[in-house]
Design a protein around this motif. Structure first.
Motif, PDB file in Angstrom:
ATOM      1  N   UNK B  39     -14.227  10.772  83.351  1.00 16.95           N
ATOM      2  CA  UNK B  39     -15.181  11.976  83.420  1.00 16.95           C
ATOM      3  C   UNK B  39     -14.867  13.056  84.464  1.00 16.95           C
ATOM      4  N   UNK B  87      -9.690  21.997  75.367  1.00 17.31           N
ATOM      5  CA  UNK B  87      -9.740  20.886  74.194  1.00 17.31           C
ATOM      6  C   UNK B  87      -9.094  19.732  74.660  1.00 17.31           C
ATOM      7  N   UNK B  90     -11.663  17.948  76.348  1.00 16.48           N
ATOM      8  CA  UNK B  90     -12.729  17.328  75.570  1.00 16.48           C
ATOM      9  C   UNK B  90     -12.104  16.060  74.891  1.00 16.48           C
ATOM     10  N   UNK B  91     -10.823  15.971  74.550  1.00 15.64           N
ATOM     11  CA  UNK B  91     -10.158  14.958  74.093  1.00 15.64           C
ATOM     12  C   UNK B  91     -10.367  13.694  75.188  1.00 15.64           C
ATOM     13  N   UNK B  93     -12.498  13.689  77.405  1.00 11.92           N
ATOM     14  CA  UNK B  93     -13.896  12.887  77.391  1.00 11.92           C
ATOM     15  C   UNK B  93     -14.148  11.910  76.236  1.00 11.92           C
ATOM     16  N   UNK B  94     -13.668  12.304  75.068  1.00 13.79           N
ATOM     17  CA  UNK B  94     -13.936  11.443  73.853  1.00 13.79           C
ATOM     18  C   UNK B  94     -13.118  10.113  74.261  1.00 13.79           C
ATOM     19  N   UNK B  96     -12.484   8.638  76.775  1.00 14.23           N
ATOM     20  CA  UNK B  96     -13.040   7.791  78.005  1.00 14.23           C
ATOM     21  C   UNK B  96     -13.992   6.521  77.543  1.00 14.23           C
ATOM     22  N   UNK B  97     -14.592   6.349  76.478  1.00 11.60           N
ATOM     23  CA  UNK B  97     -15.200   5.199  76.102  1.00 11.60           C
ATOM     24  C   UNK B  97     -14.253   4.290  75.649  1.00 11.60           C
ATOM     25  N   UNK B  98     -13.235   4.925  75.076  1.00 13.11           N
ATOM     26  CA  UNK B  98     -12.029   3.915  74.516  1.00 13.11           C
ATOM     27  C   UNK B  98     -11.551   3.328  75.600  1.00 13.11           C
ATOM     28  N   UNK B 100     -12.732   2.820  78.481  1.00 14.59           N
ATOM     29  CA  UNK B 100     -13.618   1.914  79.256  1.00 14.59           C
ATOM     30  C   UNK B 100     -13.530   0.446  78.405  1.00 14.59           C
ATOM     31  N   UNK B 131     -10.382   6.058  63.929  1.00 17.02           N
ATOM     32  CA  UNK B 131      -9.685   7.232  64.413  1.00 17.02           C
ATOM     33  C   UNK B 131      -8.591   7.157  63.359  1.00 17.02           C
TER      34      UNK B 131
END
Lengths: 306, 138
Positions: B39, B87, B90-91, B93-94, B96-98, B100, B131
């Motif tokens: 984050x 961007x 933002x990538x 950020x996208x 981050x869950x992966x 995790x 993906x």
């Protein structure tokens, strides 16, 4: 993604170019900064509510961007995906650290949410969306009744976990700041939970909204987790479900940089505040905040289906 | 942040009983920190890109155009184009869950919990599949 990589940038279609005309030139930047600041405030509100209730904030972001700013639904949904991931990651930093999110429950149930999300993306053209809106809307409305029946319950009283939940060691303990003590809880009905999570994933893949609500309900109503644990664990999970579809939205050019910046930053700031406030609420109070949002979403979905 | 993370590590000491009290509490600081890193890096990158956009008075692309593929984002970042830097944030950020989920696999493997390693690995496969499908269908 590869194809566009060859051309260097995403080649926008003429219609796309037309509706992005407002981003043109230096004069437009002042107006842009104003819009950015206003969106930042709304996004912060979405982050506060989303992080407290385990939702991604799409319920707030999408109507704000489409109704107040008259932006196309595509751009609003792209921004809402960013909002979900920002809420989830931002809130989970605190909830995971403080032991409020149940990591084992979350990661176990993600089996169903990711599978559902992929199935949903595949079935998007096959299943009748209108019927789905009605079905999911009615399911949410029905869940609101179940939630209201439990309105006086501060903590669920469950003597023992389901055998599968016991085998997976899903039972856990969290520190309740309001009650001022550690609360131990057992976990019921993991299969029902998986089923609801599959539905949540399907919804996310097909419709792009409301999956946080389903996750909280699955854990609260089916698995009998304390509401705070349900919302904190839902927050932990929604980012993964959203990430499963975010790549598609990004490659399609639905995630607008100038829109995504205030949404992501506002939501992160809001989530920071929301996680601090949430622990000070009683589970019962949180339920009272949750039910109206649930009913509003159910109503909106049934309307869209009609 | 430093002292609060230390508190949890002190409080998480009871996890030595291997999930008897708090299931996998030992993993919590690891996951929390992974999310915090994701984050923070993403927010810092995004803010930097947006400041550049405001200062330079444009995104570094023709009106209405912004990069939508990883390759074009990265080449745009090298050329210091504001939209490419936004961007990239933002990538991140996208992803981050992966990230995790990946940390989760490692964490459960450290606890020798093969069932949860299998569950988390399945989730990772689903994410990778999504993906790939996105690339094909997008």
């Amino acid at each position: 993604m590869l194809q566009s990589a060859a051309t260097g940038t995403g080649a926008p279609t003429p219609s796309r170019k037309a509706r992005r005309a407002r981003t043109r030139g230096g004069k437009a930047i002042a107006a842009q900064i104003h819009q950015t600041l206003v969106i930042l405030v709304f996004a912060a509100a979405a982050g506060i509510i989303g992080s407290m209730l385990g939702l991604g904030g799409g319920v707030i972001i999408v109507p704000v961007l489409t109704l107040i700013f008259h932006l196309p639904l595509r751009d609003a949904i792209g921004a809402s995906i960013v909002s979900v991931i920002a809420t989830s990651s931002g809130a989970a930093v605190a909830y995971v650290r403080d032991g409020l999110s149940n990591l084992r429950v979350g990661m176990f149930l993600e089996i169903a949410t990711t599978t559902g999300a992929i199935a949903g993306a595949y079935l998007a053209g096959v299943l009748p969306t209108a019927v789905l809106y009605t079905v999911f809307g009615l399911m949410l409305a029905y869940s609101a009744i179940a939630l209201l029946q439990n309105r006086h319950v501060e903590l669920p009283q469950l003597a023992a976990s389901h055998p599968l939940a016991a085998r997976l060691k899903l039972a856990s303990t969290y520190h309740d700041a309001v009650l001022g003590r550690d609360v131990h809880y057992e976990v019921a009905n993991p299969y029902g939970g998986l089923g609801m999570m599959g539905a949540a994933g399907l919804m996310s893949g097909l419709l792009g909204i409301g999956s946080g609500l389903f996750k909280v309900l699955a854990m609260d109503v089916f698995m009998k987790l304390p509401l705070k644990v349900s919302t904190a664990t839902s927050n932990f999970m929604i980012g993964v479900t959203a990430a499963a579809s975010a790549g598609v939205y990004f490659a399609r050019g639905d995630i607008q940089p100038t829109l995504a910046v205030p949404v992501a930053l506002g939501v992160l700031a809001g989530a920071l505040l929301g996680t601090r406030w949430m622990v000070k609420f009683r589970n019962r109070t949180l339920r009272y905040v949750f039910v109206p949002i649930l009913l509003a979403t159910a109503f909106e979905m049934v309307l869209r289906g009609a | 942040m430093g002292q609060s993370a230390a508190q949890v590590e002190a409080g998480g000491g009871d996890s030595s009983a291997d999930g008897a009290g708090r299931g996998s509490a030992g993993m919590a600081p690891l996951i929390s920190r992974a999310l915090l890193v994701g984050v923070s890096v993403s927010a810092a990158t995004t803010i930097a890109g947006f400041l550049m956009y405001v200062i330079l008075g444009g995104g570094g692309y023709p009106p209405g155009v912004f990069p939508v593929a990883i390759g074009s984002v990265l080449s745009g970042v090298v050329a210091m184009r504001p939209f490419a830097i936004i961007d990239l944030g933002l990538l991140l950020l996208i992803l981050t869950p992966v990230f995790r989920v990946a940390v989760g696999i490692v964490g459960f493997a450290r606890e020798h919990d093969s069932t949860m390693v299998a569950a988390t690995s399945y989730v990772m496969c689903m994410l990778i599949l999504s993906f790939l499908l996105g690339k094909a269908g997008g």
